[in-house]
Design a protein around this motif. Sequence first.
Motif, mmCIF file in Angstrom:
data_model
loop_
_atom_site.group_PDB
_atom_site.id
_atom_site.type_symbol
_atom_site.label_atom_id
_atom_site.label_comp_id
_atom_site.label_asym_id
_atom_site.label_seq_id
_atom_site.Cartn_x
_atom_site.Cartn_y
_atom_site.Cartn_z
ATOM 1 N N HIS A 225 0.832 -1.203 0.000
ATOM 2 C CA HIS A 225 0.000 0.000 0.000
ATOM 3 C C HIS A 225 0.869 1.256 0.000
ATOM 4 C CE1 HIS A 225 1.077 -0.450 4.250
ATOM 5 N NE2 HIS A 225 0.938 0.854 4.323
ATOM 6 N N ASP A 226 2.194 1.074 0.084
ATOM 7 C CA ASP A 226 3.140 2.179 0.210
ATOM 8 C C ASP A 226 3.741 2.513 -1.155
ATOM 9 O OD1 ASP A 226 5.276 3.901 0.748
ATOM 10 O OD2 ASP A 226 5.676 2.977 2.694
ATOM 11 N N LEU A 227 3.257 3.575 -1.779
ATOM 12 C CA LEU A 227 3.735 3.944 -3.108
ATOM 13 C C LEU A 227 5.168 4.463 -3.086
ATOM 14 C CD1 LEU A 227 0.434 5.516 -4.357
ATOM 15 C CD2 LEU A 227 1.682 3.738 -5.562
ATOM 16 N N GLY A 228 5.638 4.933 -1.930
ATOM 17 C CA GLY A 228 7.028 5.336 -1.807
ATOM 18 C C GLY A 228 7.962 4.148 -1.929
ATOM 19 N N VAL A 229 7.598 3.045 -1.295
ATOM 20 C CA VAL A 229 8.387 1.814 -1.393
ATOM 21 C C VAL A 229 8.311 1.247 -2.804
ATOM 22 C CG1 VAL A 229 8.517 -0.587 -0.629
ATOM 23 C CG2 VAL A 229 8.225 1.239 1.056
ATOM 24 N N VAL A 230 7.102 1.211 -3.361
ATOM 25 C CA VAL A 230 6.901 0.630 -4.689
ATOM 26 C C VAL A 230 7.760 1.317 -5.744
ATOM 27 C CG1 VAL A 230 5.192 0.451 -6.554
ATOM 28 C CG2 VAL A 230 4.613 -0.309 -4.237
ATOM 29 N N ARG A 231 7.915 2.628 -5.612
ATOM 30 C CA ARG A 231 8.704 3.382 -6.598
ATOM 31 C C ARG A 231 10.145 2.900 -6.651
ATOM 32 N NH1 ARG A 231 8.039 9.763 -7.724
ATOM 33 N NH2 ARG A 231 9.248 9.833 -9.651
ATOM 34 N N ASN A 232 10.619 2.314 -5.584
ATOM 35 C CA ASN A 232 12.020 1.881 -5.513
ATOM 36 C C ASN A 232 12.231 0.414 -5.847
ATOM 37 O OD1 ASN A 232 13.805 4.196 -4.174
ATOM 38 N ND2 ASN A 232 11.759 4.290 -3.294
ATOM 39 N N VAL A 233 11.151 -0.300 -6.160
ATOM 40 C CA VAL A 233 11.327 -1.732 -6.389
ATOM 41 C C VAL A 233 10.672 -2.229 -7.668
ATOM 42 C CG1 VAL A 233 9.283 -2.483 -5.080
ATOM 43 C CG2 VAL A 233 11.265 -3.981 -5.208
ATOM 44 N N ALA A 234 9.628 -1.558 -8.160
ATOM 45 C CA ALA A 234 8.820 -2.101 -9.251
ATOM 46 C C ALA A 234 9.316 -1.687 -10.629
ATOM 47 C CB ALA A 234 7.362 -1.667 -9.087
ATOM 48 N N HIS A 235 9.104 -2.569 -11.605
ATOM 49 C CA HIS A 235 9.261 -2.207 -13.010
ATOM 50 C C HIS A 235 7.919 -1.714 -13.560
ATOM 51 C CE1 HIS A 235 12.529 -5.297 -12.541
ATOM 52 N NE2 HIS A 235 13.192 -4.309 -13.087
ATOM 53 N N ARG A 236 6.848 -2.399 -13.181
ATOM 54 C CA ARG A 236 5.501 -1.973 -13.562
ATOM 55 C C ARG A 236 4.634 -1.936 -12.306
ATOM 56 N NH1 ARG A 236 2.555 -5.431 -16.421
ATOM 57 N NH2 ARG A 236 3.960 -7.183 -16.034
ATOM 58 N N VAL A 237 3.579 -1.110 -12.360
ATOM 59 C CA VAL A 237 2.683 -0.952 -11.221
ATOM 60 C C VAL A 237 1.246 -1.139 -11.692
ATOM 61 C CG1 VAL A 237 1.933 0.539 -9.332
ATOM 62 C CG2 VAL A 237 4.295 0.695 -10.179
ATOM 63 N N ALA A 238 0.486 -1.963 -10.974
ATOM 64 C CA ALA A 238 -0.941 -2.140 -11.228
ATOM 65 C C ALA A 238 -1.707 -1.624 -10.010
ATOM 66 C CB ALA A 238 -1.274 -3.612 -11.482
ATOM 67 N N VAL A 239 -2.688 -0.769 -10.251
ATOM 68 C CA VAL A 239 -3.473 -0.153 -9.174
ATOM 69 C C VAL A 239 -4.810 -0.877 -9.071
ATOM 70 C CG1 VAL A 239 -4.466 1.986 -8.286
ATOM 71 C CG2 VAL A 239 -2.348 2.054 -9.637
ATOM 72 N N MET A 240 -5.133 -1.329 -7.852
ATOM 73 C CA MET A 240 -6.367 -2.068 -7.601
ATOM 74 C C MET A 240 -7.366 -1.198 -6.851
ATOM 75 S SD MET A 240 -6.123 -5.324 -8.615
ATOM 76 C CE MET A 240 -7.394 -6.042 -7.575
ATOM 77 N N TYR A 241 -8.651 -1.391 -7.186
ATOM 78 C CA TYR A 241 -9.719 -0.743 -6.433
ATOM 79 C C TYR A 241 -10.922 -1.672 -6.391
ATOM 80 C CZ TYR A 241 -13.026 2.702 -4.668
ATOM 81 O OH TYR A 241 -13.959 3.364 -3.890
#
Length: 338
Positions: A225-241
């Motif tokens: 749930h932490d977009l700050g962390v995700v920015r440092n690890v992901a190649h692609r990002v999928a947003v769920m709702y």
Amino acid sequence: MLNERDDQPRPARAGEDLIKVKDLKVHFPTGGGTRRAPEVVHAVDGVSMAIAPGETLALVGESGCGKSTIARALIRLLQPTAGTIIFAGQDITRVAERALRPIRAEMQMVFQDPASSLSPRMRVETILSEPMRLAKWNRDDIHRRVRELLEFVGLNETAVARYPHEFSGGQKQRIAIARALALSPKLIICDEPVSALDVSVQAQVINLLKDIQKQFGVSYLFVSHDLGVVRNVAHRVAVMYLGKKVEEAPRANLYERPMHPYTQALLSAVPRPRVHNRVKRVVLKGDLPSPVSPPAGCRFHTRCPLAADVCRQTEPPLREIESRHSVACHFAGQSIAG
């Protein structure tokens, strides 16, 4: 704040994906009661995705959006209600439990809370050797592999004789990562792996995961749930709702040009250290609707500043707006910042 590293591998998209998921649904029937009919929780409601070898796909969203349910369904800790899961060219959607054993050697999971995922009654040597014993490795190979794993995750060899409660939270998560690496998997599913850790320890664990990917070429599904962390690890990002995927894009595209109103709201809440990079915070009104009776049309329309009649009546399809950037919104690309 984590420091973004420039040595993150860039996986090629050519060739077959390691795992492909098509129209995955996971529904949970509730018990109902004496005066009401049983209901169904639509935890995941038609999600498709793919992860290439050596790639990290991050799943982000609020609690209750279906991220962890997807993670558990992919590794078959939960049985999908519908859809297909293809791993390394094999359909594993409804494979029997016994037939899953050799497949699970190539799919491992790192859980959110290392304290609860490690048996308090087992020494570290037993915890790390258990996957290899189940895979019928010989004793000498197990002994050597346990020492290699400890060294790689940055723990001393003396750790083998200790119990999990003797370690800090970060060290416990390193043990959990070492256990996941024991059988050299192709895919590791990380379900909120750093959310229970201090910020400084988070950085160490994230850098360890990236080093593992760089050296062994593993793929990650990274749930957070932490977009700050995700920015440092992901190649692609999928947003769920609310059980649906509303946006998916390469990391840089999503952070620089979010096109779904929900993604824009999430990113506006990420702390930014420099004054000139500040973005006006968008506060969404209302609560996440119930997955038992999700809204008609677009599921986000009850909280969306851009909502119109078409949003309440027609569910927007997930469509590609730019190269590899898909959005499920009738007004994709419009800003919600006033």
